[in-house]
Write an enzyme that holds these catalytic residues in place. Structure first.
Site, mmCIF file in Angstrom:
data_model
loop_
_atom_site.group_PDB
_atom_site.id
_atom_site.type_symbol
_atom_site.label_atom_id
_atom_site.label_comp_id
_atom_site.label_asym_id
_atom_site.label_seq_id
_atom_site.Cartn_x
_atom_site.Cartn_y
_atom_site.Cartn_z
ATOM 1 N N HIS A 1 -3.455 6.923 2.728
ATOM 2 C CA HIS A 1 -3.842 5.622 2.180
ATOM 3 C C HIS A 1 -5.218 5.259 2.722
ATOM 4 O O HIS A 1 -5.500 5.427 3.905
ATOM 5 C CB HIS A 1 -2.811 4.564 2.575
ATOM 6 C CG HIS A 1 -3.271 3.169 2.287
ATOM 7 N ND1 HIS A 1 -3.786 2.806 1.061
ATOM 8 C CD2 HIS A 1 -3.314 2.048 3.068
ATOM 9 C CE1 HIS A 1 -4.117 1.532 1.099
ATOM 10 N NE2 HIS A 1 -3.846 1.046 2.301
ATOM 11 N N CYS B 1 0.818 -1.234 0.000
ATOM 12 C CA CYS B 1 0.000 0.000 0.000
ATOM 13 C C CYS B 1 0.840 1.267 0.000
ATOM 14 O O CYS B 1 0.333 2.338 -0.319
ATOM 15 C CB CYS B 1 -0.919 0.014 1.209
ATOM 16 S SG CYS B 1 -1.878 -1.481 1.352
ATOM 17 N N ASN C 1 -10.270 -0.508 0.043
ATOM 18 C CA ASN C 1 -8.807 -0.406 0.078
ATOM 19 C C ASN C 1 -8.265 -0.897 -1.264
ATOM 20 O O ASN C 1 -8.390 -2.079 -1.588
ATOM 21 C CB ASN C 1 -8.283 -1.258 1.235
ATOM 22 C CG ASN C 1 -6.771 -1.201 1.381
ATOM 23 O OD1 ASN C 1 -6.072 -0.748 0.483
ATOM 24 N ND2 ASN C 1 -6.282 -1.678 2.503
HETATM 25 N N1 ACO Z 1 -18.338 -9.385 9.153
HETATM 26 C C1 ACO Z 1 -18.703 -9.727 10.391
HETATM 27 N N2 ACO Z 1 -17.837 -10.151 11.323
HETATM 28 C C2 ACO Z 1 -16.537 -10.210 10.987
HETATM 29 C C3 ACO Z 1 -16.084 -9.856 9.712
HETATM 30 C C4 ACO Z 1 -17.031 -9.426 8.776
HETATM 31 N N3 ACO Z 1 -16.719 -9.052 7.512
HETATM 32 N N4 ACO Z 1 -14.743 -9.997 9.669
HETATM 33 C C5 ACO Z 1 -14.368 -10.446 10.890
HETATM 34 N N5 ACO Z 1 -15.450 -10.580 11.692
HETATM 35 C C6 ACO Z 1 -15.506 -11.020 13.067
HETATM 36 C C7 ACO Z 1 -14.295 -11.816 13.458
HETATM 37 O O1 ACO Z 1 -14.450 -13.166 13.076
HETATM 38 C C8 ACO Z 1 -14.301 -11.629 14.958
HETATM 39 O O2 ACO Z 1 -15.248 -12.533 15.508
HETATM 40 P P1 ACO Z 1 -14.933 -13.264 16.913
HETATM 41 O O3 ACO Z 1 -14.790 -12.138 17.904
HETATM 42 O O4 ACO Z 1 -16.145 -14.103 17.079
HETATM 43 O O5 ACO Z 1 -13.658 -14.014 16.690
HETATM 44 C C9 ACO Z 1 -14.840 -10.225 15.153
HETATM 45 O O6 ACO Z 1 -15.499 -9.885 13.914
HETATM 46 C C10 ACO Z 1 -13.785 -9.201 15.438
HETATM 47 O O7 ACO Z 1 -12.712 -9.395 14.498
HETATM 48 P P2 ACO Z 1 -11.461 -8.481 14.449
HETATM 49 O O8 ACO Z 1 -10.604 -8.875 13.306
HETATM 50 O O9 ACO Z 1 -10.828 -8.437 15.795
HETATM 51 O O10 ACO Z 1 -12.190 -7.091 14.162
HETATM 52 P P3 ACO Z 1 -11.598 -5.663 14.155
HETATM 53 O O11 ACO Z 1 -12.389 -4.763 14.981
HETATM 54 O O12 ACO Z 1 -10.115 -5.657 14.352
HETATM 55 O O13 ACO Z 1 -11.890 -5.225 12.642
HETATM 56 C C11 ACO Z 1 -10.681 -5.049 10.605
HETATM 57 C C12 ACO Z 1 -11.352 -5.973 11.581
HETATM 58 C C13 ACO Z 1 -11.731 -4.150 9.996
HETATM 59 C C14 ACO Z 1 -10.019 -5.881 9.515
HETATM 60 C C15 ACO Z 1 -9.637 -4.189 11.345
HETATM 61 O O14 ACO Z 1 -8.830 -4.996 12.140
HETATM 62 C C16 ACO Z 1 -8.791 -3.424 10.413
HETATM 63 O O15 ACO Z 1 -9.239 -2.548 9.704
HETATM 64 N N6 ACO Z 1 -7.479 -3.703 10.440
HETATM 65 C C17 ACO Z 1 -6.566 -3.015 9.573
HETATM 66 C C18 ACO Z 1 -6.653 -3.630 8.253
HETATM 67 C C19 ACO Z 1 -6.001 -2.790 7.265
HETATM 68 O O16 ACO Z 1 -6.098 -1.596 7.295
HETATM 69 N N7 ACO Z 1 -5.338 -3.446 6.379
HETATM 70 C C20 ACO Z 1 -4.757 -2.828 5.336
HETATM 71 C C21 ACO Z 1 -3.490 -2.112 5.687
HETATM 72 S S1 ACO Z 1 -2.255 -2.599 4.706
HETATM 73 C C22 ACO Z 1 -2.935 -2.692 3.243
HETATM 74 O O17 ACO Z 1 -3.690 -1.802 2.906
HETATM 75 C C23 ACO Z 1 -2.712 -3.885 2.366
#
Ligand code: ACO
Length: 329
Positions: free
Chosen positions: A256, A115, A286
């Site tokens: 980003h 990214c 993204n």
């Molecule tokens: N719908 C519903 N529930 C979901 C989904 C979904 N699409 N995805 C995950 N969950 C669930 C998980 O299974 C988990 O359930 P559990 O508690 O029963 O195990 C729960 O939601 C919480 O999951 P987390 O992964 O802890 O959720 P979080 O609040 O961290 O949000 C997210 C997830 C949105 C991916 C967040 O962590 C995030 O944005 N991280 C950064 C990702 C990012 O920016 N990546 C790109 C940067 S680098 C690049 O761009 C390549």
């Protein structure tokens, strides 16, 4: 060396036409529009068609950028494609693009900085110009992330979209305006937090790789989130410090577009009010290396980006990599 050494002379964008909404995902995966909007800010994203690739999207984006810069493809001395989703493992997507553009005087190569790739590309382009490698360099951020994302994995599928954005980086300042600072950094110890473990030479494509679906992206979302906020903050501070400007002078911040919560935290850290922050993650999701040039082109088309503005670009991605630049537009 005295800056500006180079300026951004033209932008172009390719936005695939197919819109995929959160409701489309909710119809086939255990997720909801509410969950996705609350956690990420994403409402919809674009999916490239089967015949579209990073090189064809970049080609389509380049025409407008060349016209804006007042040059033709033959004037390009280098083509740098930042992508995590190249058309082929070999040769580079940049070479495939070069052939489509007829840019016969250019050197062409890809960079792998996920990214942060567009910022890395701008940094490299400025360096090439400073060392006499030509007057006009095409920097591409292009991605077909839907091809490297497991569409059955709700934790990653909902995040990513496709598209391409390009910039022509040209020698010298334009009316005193141009690139004022660049910063880039990496931490390879964190490679496993966001990775495609299979399909490379360490674990070549095989029935096992396909069965384990390890040729698709894997991400430790929470860890990535924590690092993104920290590293984007460092990147903002460094670009602003190196440019010798004050945060309150920034007219437009183009971060980003990974997650609205990361964008909000970064803007807060940098002391840039939200009304000066470009947000497209709601519409495009993204798009990794493409997200900043797509957002810049969007800002220009909508009149939010004007000549003379002080613009901060900041990115973070797999590697981990991060980087930033301040540009007097
Ligand atoms: N719908 C519903 N529930 C979901 C989904 C979904 N699409 N995805 C995950 N969950 C669930 C998980 O299974 C988990 O359930 P559990 O508690 O029963 O195990 C729960 O939601 C919480 O999951 P987390 O992964 O802890 O959720 P979080 O609040 O961290 O949000 C997210 C997830 C949105 C991916 C967040 O962590 C995030 O944005 N991280 C950064 C990702 C990012 O920016 N990546 C790109 C940067 S680098 C690049 O761009 C390549």
């Amino acid at each position: 060396m005295q800056r500006p050494i180079a300026h951004i002379a033209g932008l172009g964008v390719c936005i695939p036409t197919r819109v995929v909404t959160n409701h489309d995902f909710a119809e086939r995966l255990e997720t909801s529009d509410q969950w996705i909007v609350e956690r990420t800010g994403i409402k919809e994203r674009r999916f490239a068609a089967a015949h579209e690739t990073v090189s064809t999207m970049a080609r389509d984006a380049t025409a407008a950028a060349l016209a804006r810069a007042g040059i033709t493809a033959k004037d390009l001395s280098a083509i740098i494609v930042a992508t995590a989703s190249p058309d082929r493992p070999l040769p580079s997507t940049a070479c495939l693009l070069q052939a489509q553009l007829g840019a016969e005087n250019a050197a062409a190569f890809d960079i792998a900085a996920a990214c942060s790739g567009f910022i890395y590309g701008i940094t490299i382009a400025e360096g090439l110009i400073a060392t006499g490698h030509g007057d006009h360099i095409l920097v591409v951020g292009g991605e077909k992330l839907t091809a490297i994302t497991d569409q059955n994995d709700r934790s990653t599928a909902i995040l990513f979209g496709d598209g391409a954005g390009v910039a022509v980086v040209s020698k010298g300042a334009r009316d005193g305006r141009g690139i004022l600072s660049t910063f880039f950094k990496s931490d390879g110890r964190l490679a496993d937090l966001l990775t495609i473990p299979g399909g490379g030479t360490a674990d070549p494509i095989s029935e096992k790789v396909v069965a384990e679906r390890s040729h698709f992206m894997r991400m430790a979302g929470r860890e990535v989130f924590k690092h993104a906020v920290l590293e984007m903050a460092e990147a903002c501070d460094e670009a602003i410090r190196r440019a010798g400007v004050k945060p309150e002078e920034i007219d437009l911040m183009v971060p980003h577009q990974a997650n609205i919560r990361i964008i909000d935290a970064t803007a807060k850290h940098a002391n840039v009010p939200l009304e000066k922050v470009m947000v497209t993650v709601d519409r495009y999701g993204n798009t990794s290396a493409a997200s900043i040039p797509m957002a810049l082109a969007d800002a220009e088309a909508s009149g939010r980006l004007k000549p003379g503005m002080l613009v901060l670009l900041v990115a973070f991605g797999a590697g981990f990599t991060w980087g930033s630049t301040v540009v007097r537009w």
